[in-house]
Design a protein around this motif. Structure first.
Motif, mmCIF file in Angstrom:
data_model
loop_
_atom_site.group_PDB
_atom_site.id
_atom_site.type_symbol
_atom_site.label_atom_id
_atom_site.label_comp_id
_atom_site.label_asym_id
_atom_site.label_seq_id
_atom_site.Cartn_x
_atom_site.Cartn_y
_atom_site.Cartn_z
ATOM 1 N N PRO A 99 0.841 -1.191 0.000
ATOM 2 C CA PRO A 99 0.000 0.000 0.000
ATOM 3 C C PRO A 99 0.883 1.250 0.000
ATOM 4 C CG PRO A 99 -0.834 -1.611 1.549
ATOM 5 C CD PRO A 99 0.502 -2.121 1.084
ATOM 6 N N THR A 100 0.503 2.245 -0.820
ATOM 7 C CA THR A 100 1.387 3.378 -1.075
ATOM 8 C C THR A 100 0.657 4.690 -0.819
ATOM 9 O OG1 THR A 100 2.370 2.027 -2.831
ATOM 10 C CG2 THR A 100 2.947 4.364 -2.793
ATOM 11 N N PRO A 101 1.066 5.447 0.192
ATOM 12 C CA PRO A 101 0.442 6.750 0.423
ATOM 13 C C PRO A 101 0.547 7.641 -0.817
ATOM 14 C CG PRO A 101 1.811 6.130 2.292
ATOM 15 C CD PRO A 101 2.087 5.121 1.208
ATOM 16 N N PHE A 102 -0.435 8.522 -0.980
ATOM 17 C CA PHE A 102 -0.504 9.390 -2.153
ATOM 18 C C PHE A 102 0.772 10.201 -2.351
ATOM 19 C CE2 PHE A 102 -1.500 13.694 -3.728
ATOM 20 C CZ PHE A 102 -1.881 13.381 -5.010
ATOM 21 N N ASP A 103 1.388 10.642 -1.251
ATOM 22 C CA ASP A 103 2.551 11.521 -1.353
ATOM 23 C C ASP A 103 3.881 10.761 -1.310
ATOM 24 O OD1 ASP A 103 2.366 10.711 1.255
ATOM 25 O OD2 ASP A 103 2.500 12.713 2.145
ATOM 26 N N SER A 104 3.850 9.452 -1.608
ATOM 27 C CA SER A 104 5.096 8.671 -1.621
ATOM 28 C C SER A 104 6.035 9.196 -2.704
ATOM 29 C CB SER A 104 4.794 7.197 -1.889
ATOM 30 O OG SER A 104 4.025 6.642 -0.846
ATOM 31 N N ASN A 150 -7.113 0.344 -3.201
ATOM 32 C CA ASN A 150 -6.446 1.533 -2.700
ATOM 33 C C ASN A 150 -5.258 1.816 -3.617
ATOM 34 O OD1 ASN A 150 -4.593 -0.474 -2.001
ATOM 35 N ND2 ASN A 150 -5.158 -0.459 0.163
ATOM 36 N N ILE A 151 -4.441 2.782 -3.235
ATOM 37 C CA ILE A 151 -3.231 3.051 -4.014
ATOM 38 C C ILE A 151 -2.164 2.058 -3.587
ATOM 39 C CG2 ILE A 151 -1.479 4.744 -4.637
ATOM 40 C CD1 ILE A 151 -3.423 6.933 -3.832
ATOM 41 N N ASN A 152 -1.655 1.309 -4.529
ATOM 42 C CA ASN A 152 -0.646 0.298 -4.247
ATOM 43 C C ASN A 152 0.361 0.329 -5.395
ATOM 44 O OD1 ASN A 152 0.755 -2.282 -4.091
ATOM 45 N ND2 ASN A 152 -0.816 -2.892 -2.619
ATOM 46 N N ALA A 153 1.625 0.535 -5.061
ATOM 47 C CA ALA A 153 2.649 0.683 -6.095
ATOM 48 C C ALA A 153 2.807 -0.575 -6.936
ATOM 49 C CB ALA A 153 3.985 1.055 -5.453
ATOM 50 N N ALA A 154 2.351 -1.717 -6.420
ATOM 51 C CA ALA A 154 2.470 -2.952 -7.186
ATOM 52 C C ALA A 154 1.399 -3.072 -8.272
ATOM 53 C CB ALA A 154 2.389 -4.163 -6.255
ATOM 54 N N SER A 189 -0.540 -16.741 2.970
ATOM 55 C CA SER A 189 0.859 -16.656 2.566
ATOM 56 C C SER A 189 1.618 -15.885 3.635
ATOM 57 C CB SER A 189 0.993 -15.936 1.219
ATOM 58 O OG SER A 189 0.582 -14.582 1.342
ATOM 59 N N GLU A 190 2.918 -15.898 3.533
ATOM 60 C CA GLU A 190 3.744 -15.154 4.492
ATOM 61 C C GLU A 190 3.368 -13.669 4.480
ATOM 62 O OE1 GLU A 190 8.450 -13.941 5.020
ATOM 63 O OE2 GLU A 190 7.933 -15.794 3.988
ATOM 64 N N GLN A 191 3.194 -13.117 3.292
ATOM 65 C CA GLN A 191 2.863 -11.701 3.177
ATOM 66 C C GLN A 191 1.483 -11.406 3.745
ATOM 67 O OE1 GLN A 191 3.874 -8.866 -0.310
ATOM 68 N NE2 GLN A 191 1.885 -9.695 -0.834
ATOM 69 N N MET A 192 0.511 -12.260 3.445
ATOM 70 C CA MET A 192 -0.845 -12.034 3.931
ATOM 71 C C MET A 192 -0.916 -12.140 5.453
ATOM 72 S SD MET A 192 -3.810 -11.200 2.674
ATOM 73 C CE MET A 192 -3.819 -11.717 0.957
ATOM 74 N N LEU A 193 -0.207 -13.098 6.018
ATOM 75 C CA LEU A 193 -0.215 -13.264 7.470
ATOM 76 C C LEU A 193 0.516 -12.121 8.160
ATOM 77 C CD1 LEU A 193 0.416 -17.112 7.739
ATOM 78 C CD2 LEU A 193 -1.741 -15.882 8.047
ATOM 79 N N ARG A 194 1.518 -11.561 7.484
ATOM 80 C CA ARG A 194 2.219 -10.407 8.048
ATOM 81 C C ARG A 194 1.312 -9.177 8.054
ATOM 82 N NH1 ARG A 194 6.332 -10.709 5.045
ATOM 83 N NH2 ARG A 194 5.719 -9.191 3.459
ATOM 84 N N MET A 195 0.511 -9.015 7.016
ATOM 85 C CA MET A 195 -0.389 -7.866 6.911
ATOM 86 C C MET A 195 -1.600 -7.999 7.832
ATOM 87 S SD MET A 195 -0.270 -7.424 2.754
ATOM 88 C CE MET A 195 -1.602 -6.208 2.726
ATOM 89 N N HIS A 196 -2.016 -9.250 8.097
ATOM 90 C CA HIS A 196 -3.208 -9.506 8.915
ATOM 91 C C HIS A 196 -2.869 -10.584 9.942
ATOM 92 C CE1 HIS A 196 -5.346 -7.193 5.860
ATOM 93 N NE2 HIS A 196 -4.737 -7.940 4.971
#
Length: 251
Positions: A99-104, A150-154, A189-196
């Motif tokens: 997830p990427t804030p608008f002002d990144s 949302n805004i996500n750089a990926a 997944s590892e990423q999903m469990l890290r985020m939630h």
């Protein structure tokens, strides 16, 4: 169903984490595919190799590599050919969502495009000449939703993979090479469990999923293994969601 994969070879990126790359590598090995796994975390790669060997009796080749480095795609392709003899199947499972804030700053967007699109493209282009030479190949790339929340750089990088895959599939079809994308939904997944990290967070995150749960890596891996097989020779240039019905587009 015999998927006719015995004797094929595969390079799987992003195979060190507990999640999709590892599950796909295991699924391919179970079908008799000679597998090479790669990621930048060597200790986790070795753990994955031990799990695959214990489950299938076949030990995968290990190739450590950091896809942030410019020289890595060419080296991975060369090392995979050395260890496997050739590469019939390429699974592009490395990548990261953020997830990427608008002002990144621009550097955040550049880094996301580098890992999620440019390095994937570089590795695929390094592998494809060998597939053309042998007149057979499969490229399967894990991407992401076409409906950003949302805004996500990926997200732009994943959209680029979809468009690039479609165009390249039209050129490679004459060589019996297919290219497809799989769009993971909310899969454990590892990423999903890290985020939630909590059960409460995961329950809340799945309320919009019609099947009311997270998917399991093996449920996506089964599709990837099929697409990698000769049985899927007439499927190319597609982007298939595996998301429990979360996406709302009818087509």
């Amino acid at each position: 169903m015999d998927l006719k994969l015995s004797g094929k070879t595969a390079l799987v990126t992003g195979a060190s984490s507990v999640g999709l790359g590892r599950a796909i590598a295991l699924g391919l090995a179970r079908e008799g595919v000679k597998v090479a796994i790669t990621a930048r975390r060597g200790d986790l790669l070795r753990q994955a190799a031990e799990e695959i060997k214990a489950a299938t009796g076949h030990e995968p080749a290990i190739i450590e590599g950091d896809l942030y480095q410019a020289e890595t795609p060419a080296r991975l392709a060369a090392d995979a050919r050395k260890k496997l003899g050739r590469v019939d199947i390429l699974i592009n499972a490395a990548g990261a969502s953020r997830p990427t804030p608008f002002d990144s700053p621009a550097s955040v967007w550049e880094e996301a495009m580098l890992l999620n699109f440019f390095r994937l493209r570089d590795l695929t282009h390094a592998i494809l000449p060998g597939m053309q030479e042998h007149k057979w190949g499969r490229v399967i790339s894990l991407t992401g939703t076409s409906e950003p929340y949302n805004i996500n750089a990926a997200n732009p990088a994943k959209a680029a993979i979809h468009a690039w895959t479609k165009g390249l599939s039209r050129e490679m079809g004459q060589h019996a090479i297919t290219l497809n994308c799989i769009k993971p939904g909310r899969i454990t997944s590892e990423q999903m469990l890290r985020m939630h990290p909590t059960e409460e967070q995961r329950r809340a995150f799945t309320r919009e999923v019609p099947v009311q749960r997270f998917g399991e890596p093996e449920e996506l891996a089964d599709l990837a293994v099929f697409l990698a097989s000769p049985r899927a020779s007439y499927i190319t240039g597609t982007a298939i969601p595996v998301d429990g019905g979360l996406s709302r587009f009818a087509f």
